[in-house]
Design an enzyme around this catalytic site. Sequence first.
Site, short mmCIF file in Angstrom:
data_model
loop_
_atom_site.label_atom_id
_atom_site.label_comp_id
_atom_site.label_asym_id
_atom_site.label_seq_id
_atom_site.Cartn_x
_atom_site.Cartn_y
_atom_site.Cartn_z
N SER A 186 0.85 -1.19 0.00
CA SER A 186 0.00 0.00 0.00
C SER A 186 0.89 1.24 0.00
CB SER A 186 -0.94 -0.03 1.21
OG SER A 186 -1.82 1.06 1.19
N THR A 187 0.86 2.04 1.05
CA THR A 187 1.65 3.27 1.10
C THR A 187 3.13 2.96 0.87
OG1 THR A 187 0.09 4.09 2.75
CG2 THR A 187 2.15 5.31 2.48
N HIS A 213 -2.83 -1.16 -3.11
CA HIS A 213 -3.95 -0.25 -2.85
C HIS A 213 -3.78 1.01 -3.69
CE1 HIS A 213 -4.22 -2.15 1.45
NE2 HIS A 213 -4.58 -2.98 0.49
N MET A 307 0.11 1.09 5.17
CA MET A 307 -0.67 1.31 6.39
C MET A 307 -1.72 0.21 6.55
SD MET A 307 -1.36 5.39 6.77
CE MET A 307 -2.04 5.65 5.14
N ASP A 310 -3.95 -5.15 5.95
CA ASP A 310 -4.40 -5.99 4.85
C ASP A 310 -3.32 -7.01 4.48
OD1 ASP A 310 -5.99 -6.95 2.75
OD2 ASP A 310 -5.12 -5.53 1.33
#
Length: 368
Positions: A186-187, A213, A307, A310
């Site tokens: 993600s991030t 994401h 973050m 998941d």
Amino acid sequence: MTRLLVVDDSALMRRLLGELFTRAGGFEIAFARDGLDALRQLHAFKPDVVTLDVHMPELDGLSCLDRIMVERPCPVVMVSAMTEEGAQVTLEALSLGAVDFIAKPTGAISLKMDVLGPKLVEKVQGAARARLPRARRLAERLRLRRGEPRQRPAPVRPVPPVAPVDVTDLPPLPGEVEGAVVVGCSTGGPPALDALLAPLPANFPWPILVAQHMPASFTGPLARRLDRLCALRVLEVVQPVPLAPGHVYIAKGEADLILGRRPAGLMALPAPAAAEHRWHPSADRLVTSAMEQVGARRLIGILMTGMGSDGAAAMTALRHAGGRTIAEAEETAVVWGMPGELVHAGGAEFVVPLDGIAARLLALAPAR
């Protein structure tokens, strides 16, 4: 108290963002109306986090970001248009050192802030905890401190759009694939994917499936960028496509990617976002479907920067069922949320710095 610098050439956006973060609490806020003003505030205000508009007069967002990362590195969240060009520029910003991005609202901006506001606050709070690599562009920072002239990078220009690959033209799968690699991030994920995929050879023996994401308009440009950077063939999954070795399958943003089985063999299938999962594309759902179709012992799971949590639950189950799992180490993760949750749950067989994950994957995958 988090010191936040809001950089935007729109007085309305500056006011709305100021009100948003004031209501959220915990922020000391300063404003800049363009890139040059932002650089002045960078040294006077000394922000912990910057939100940075892409399109500004005098000094645009990418050029300003480039200066921030050399003069006084700090976490930057880009505010970008949700367009093909906006996606290209945002991916370039992430490669320059931005830690995250969010869509810039269009139309009736004040009405959309109620929807976008909580997400922006969450991203900025996450960015405040982000880790910037200390060695990144260290030579440029040292030259600046010594007063030496800076070697300016070539101007960044968006890559022209490329027609998406028609998966119906892919060659038929010669036989059932023996296993698969499932990746969640993600991030900070796009640069981490660069580091993971670039060292892998074109004849890597298993397909690689990625849940990053991202918004739907960004994952196509991400796939095409990765396809240019690495020897593997990289596709965004927008329709059912057979799995093949040496291929990377990127989940379409705001949807999910699952594995399914057809008469021809294993398939990468796009699926509507499942309500029971908070983040999309969902790493948990991808891993679970892969375990159902391939079996844990023929899977390698990799969880990198991001973050939230998941992927941690599903990859822990994967590890307990006999699969292999790799978590990115805390010292290299921009945000050690997702891989950290995997480690804390006891689901990480290996905890590896980013620059060593590809080598570990090559050691675990079967030889061809």
